[in-house]
Design a protein around this motif. Structure first.
Motif, PDB file in Angstrom:
ATOM      1  N   ILE A  13       1.004  -1.013   0.081  1.00 23.69           N
ATOM      2  CA  ILE A  13      -0.094   0.035   0.057  1.00 23.69           C
ATOM      3  C   ILE A  13       0.953   1.306   0.063  1.00 23.69           C
ATOM      4  N   MET A  14       1.714   1.300   0.945  1.00 24.37           N
ATOM      5  CA  MET A  14       2.753   2.267   0.959  1.00 24.37           C
ATOM      6  C   MET A  14       3.569   2.648  -0.681  1.00 24.37           C
ATOM      7  N   ILE A  15       4.080   1.525  -1.039  1.00 23.63           N
ATOM      8  CA  ILE A  15       4.488   1.786  -2.287  1.00 23.63           C
ATOM      9  C   ILE A  15       3.722   2.095  -3.453  1.00 23.63           C
ATOM     10  N   GLY A  16       2.154   1.591  -3.502  1.00 23.34           N
ATOM     11  CA  GLY A  16       1.432   2.285  -4.311  1.00 23.34           C
ATOM     12  C   GLY A  16       1.051   3.509  -4.187  1.00 23.34           C
ATOM     13  N   CYS A  17       1.001   4.112  -2.960  1.00 24.75           N
ATOM     14  CA  CYS A  17       0.770   5.629  -2.633  1.00 24.75           C
ATOM     15  C   CYS A  17       1.997   6.502  -3.166  1.00 24.75           C
ATOM     16  N   GLY A  18       3.153   5.887  -3.010  1.00 26.88           N
ATOM     17  CA  GLY A  18       4.351   6.479  -3.666  1.00 26.88           C
ATOM     18  C   GLY A  18       4.318   6.486  -4.766  1.00 26.88           C
ATOM     19  N   PHE A  19       3.919   5.632  -5.736  1.00 30.83           N
ATOM     20  CA  PHE A  19       3.842   5.567  -7.262  1.00 30.83           C
ATOM     21  C   PHE A  19       2.641   6.760  -7.561  1.00 30.83           C
ATOM     22  N   LEU A  23       3.882   9.899  -9.580  1.00 34.12           N
ATOM     23  CA  LEU A  23       3.696   9.933 -11.109  1.00 34.12           C
ATOM     24  C   LEU A  23       2.136  10.807 -11.550  1.00 34.12           C
ATOM     25  N   ARG A  24       1.427  11.260 -10.532  1.00 35.81           N
ATOM     26  CA  ARG A  24       0.379  12.138 -10.835  1.00 35.81           C
ATOM     27  C   ARG A  24       0.841  13.688 -11.379  1.00 35.81           C
ATOM     28  N   PRO A  25      -0.169  14.090 -12.186  1.00 38.52           N
ATOM     29  CA  PRO A  25       0.484  15.391 -12.925  1.00 38.52           C
ATOM     30  C   PRO A  25       0.553  16.342 -11.610  1.00 38.52           C
ATOM     31  N   PRO A  26       1.301  17.432 -11.856  1.00 44.71           N
ATOM     32  CA  PRO A  26       1.294  18.555 -11.140  1.00 44.71           C
ATOM     33  C   PRO A  26       0.039  19.289 -10.727  1.00 44.71           C
ATOM     34  N   GLU A  27      -0.306  20.134  -9.523  1.00 45.57           N
ATOM     35  CA  GLU A  27      -1.649  20.378  -9.440  1.00 45.57           C
ATOM     36  C   GLU A  27      -1.923  21.638 -10.343  1.00 45.57           C
ATOM     37  N   GLU A  28      -0.877  22.323 -10.947  1.00 42.34           N
ATOM     38  CA  GLU A  28      -0.949  23.424 -11.804  1.00 42.34           C
ATOM     39  C   GLU A  28      -1.602  22.908 -13.128  1.00 42.34           C
ATOM     40  N   VAL A  29      -0.968  21.791 -13.424  1.00 40.61           N
ATOM     41  CA  VAL A  29      -1.551  20.973 -14.793  1.00 40.61           C
ATOM     42  C   VAL A  29      -3.323  20.681 -14.789  1.00 40.61           C
ATOM     43  N   VAL A  30      -3.209  20.336 -13.483  1.00 41.52           N
ATOM     44  CA  VAL A  30      -4.922  19.776 -13.405  1.00 41.52           C
ATOM     45  C   VAL A  30      -5.835  20.769 -13.221  1.00 41.52           C
ATOM     46  N   GLN A  31      -5.165  22.130 -12.647  1.00 43.19           N
ATOM     47  CA  GLN A  31      -5.898  23.279 -12.673  1.00 43.19           C
ATOM     48  C   GLN A  31      -6.138  23.862 -14.212  1.00 43.19           C
ATOM     49  N   VAL A  32      -5.277  23.999 -14.869  1.00 45.18           N
ATOM     50  CA  VAL A  32      -5.303  24.438 -16.121  1.00 45.18           C
ATOM     51  C   VAL A  32      -6.241  23.462 -16.987  1.00 45.18           C
ATOM     52  N   ARG A  33      -6.119  22.272 -16.896  1.00 44.80           N
ATOM     53  CA  ARG A  33      -7.080  21.297 -17.852  1.00 44.80           C
ATOM     54  C   ARG A  33      -8.369  21.560 -17.273  1.00 44.80           C
ATOM     55  N   LYS A  34      -8.769  21.651 -15.908  1.00 46.19           N
ATOM     56  CA  LYS A  34     -10.157  21.966 -15.491  1.00 46.19           C
ATOM     57  C   LYS A  34     -10.661  23.314 -16.110  1.00 46.19           C
ATOM     58  N   THR A  35      -9.855  24.260 -16.187  1.00 42.58           N
ATOM     59  CA  THR A  35      -9.961  25.549 -16.899  1.00 42.58           C
ATOM     60  C   THR A  35     -10.487  25.223 -18.178  1.00 42.58           C
ATOM     61  N   LEU A  36      -9.863  24.609 -18.914  1.00 47.78           N
ATOM     62  CA  LEU A  36     -10.235  24.217 -20.351  1.00 47.78           C
ATOM     63  C   LEU A  36     -11.623  23.559 -20.377  1.00 47.78           C
ATOM     64  N   GLU A  37     -11.778  22.631 -19.452  1.00 49.64           N
ATOM     65  CA  GLU A  37     -13.108  21.734 -19.534  1.00 49.64           C
ATOM     66  C   GLU A  37     -14.178  22.646 -19.214  1.00 49.64           C
ATOM     67  N   LYS A  38     -13.983  23.653 -18.247  1.00 50.70           N
ATOM     68  CA  LYS A  38     -15.068  24.265 -17.931  1.00 50.70           C
ATOM     69  C   LYS A  38     -15.372  25.556 -19.017  1.00 50.70           C
ATOM     70  N   LEU A  39     -14.567  25.833 -19.985  1.00 51.75           N
ATOM     71  CA  LEU A  39     -14.685  26.737 -20.933  1.00 51.75           C
ATOM     72  C   LEU A  39     -15.754  25.907 -21.869  1.00 51.75           C
ATOM     73  N   CYS A  40     -15.257  24.696 -22.100  1.00 54.99           N
ATOM     74  CA  CYS A  40     -15.815  24.027 -23.336  1.00 54.99           C
ATOM     75  C   CYS A  40     -17.255  23.655 -22.730  1.00 54.99           C
ATOM     76  N   GLU A  41     -17.581  23.422 -21.565  1.00 51.01           N
ATOM     77  CA  GLU A  41     -18.778  22.886 -20.794  1.00 51.01           C
ATOM     78  C   GLU A  41     -19.668  24.145 -20.908  1.00 51.01           C
TER      79      GLU A  41
END
Length: 168
Positions: A13-19, A23-41
């Motif tokens: 479980i600890m190894i899975g959480c570490g991966f 591997l998750r995208p940086p928070e800024e990338v997630v926020q930018v993607r959500k802004t684009l999705e919000k515009l499209c919607e």
């Protein structure tokens, strides 16, 4: 024996959480993607959308743009270039609502680059699929580049342009 199994499960479980964390995208990338999705919607007009929901969406649109926002696009009804205020961009979307029974704006093949803590670039394929009030179906596809700026801790669109894919 039970203690070993428990320790192995906890280690897995600890190894899975570490991966996941690594591997998750940086928070800024997630926020930018959500802004684009919000515009499209918010810019789309679904078949099931009521007039009240369209008004609410159009009132949220100005919060997605800086003032002024530069557009360099070829659109459905010709060229759309120049600097526009967020309110002007929202009114353009409202005019689209009047001309179409339904339309959907989508973004695919999205590539996000964080240029600095306050600037980001999105390269994507933007598609428009709609049916006019006269029953004509219109489909458009463009490779686009959008530049965003971080204003008041929120990502906002500063410029849209057609991406040059092939140059001679």
């Amino acid at each position: 024996m039970i203690v070993r199994i428990f320790v192995l499960i906890m280690l897995a479980i600890m190894i899975g959480c570490g991966f996941y964390y690594w591997l998750r995208p940086p928070e800024e990338v997630v926020q930018v993607r959500k802004t684009l999705e919000k515009l499209c919607e918010d810019a789309s007009k679904p078949k099931s959308g009521s007039a009240a929901s369209l008004v609410l969406k159009s009132q949220r649109l100005p919060d997605l743009f800086v003032d002024p926002c530069q557009l360099d696009l070829l659109g459905i009804r010709g060229e759309l270039t120049g600097k526009f205020s967020p309110q002007e961009l929202a009114s353009l979307v409202v005019r689209l609502h009047g001309a179409f029974d339904t339309y959907q704006i989508k973004a695919s093949d999205v590539q996000i680059t964080i240029d600095s803590p306050t600037r980001a670039t999105i390269e994507f394929a933007g598609s428009f699929h709609g049916r006019t009030k006269q029953g004509e179906t219109i489909e458009e596809l463009r490779d686009l580049t959008a530049h965003l700026e971080r204003v008041d801790d929120q990502w906002r669109f500063a410029q849209f342009s057609i991406r040059k894919v092939i140059e001679k």
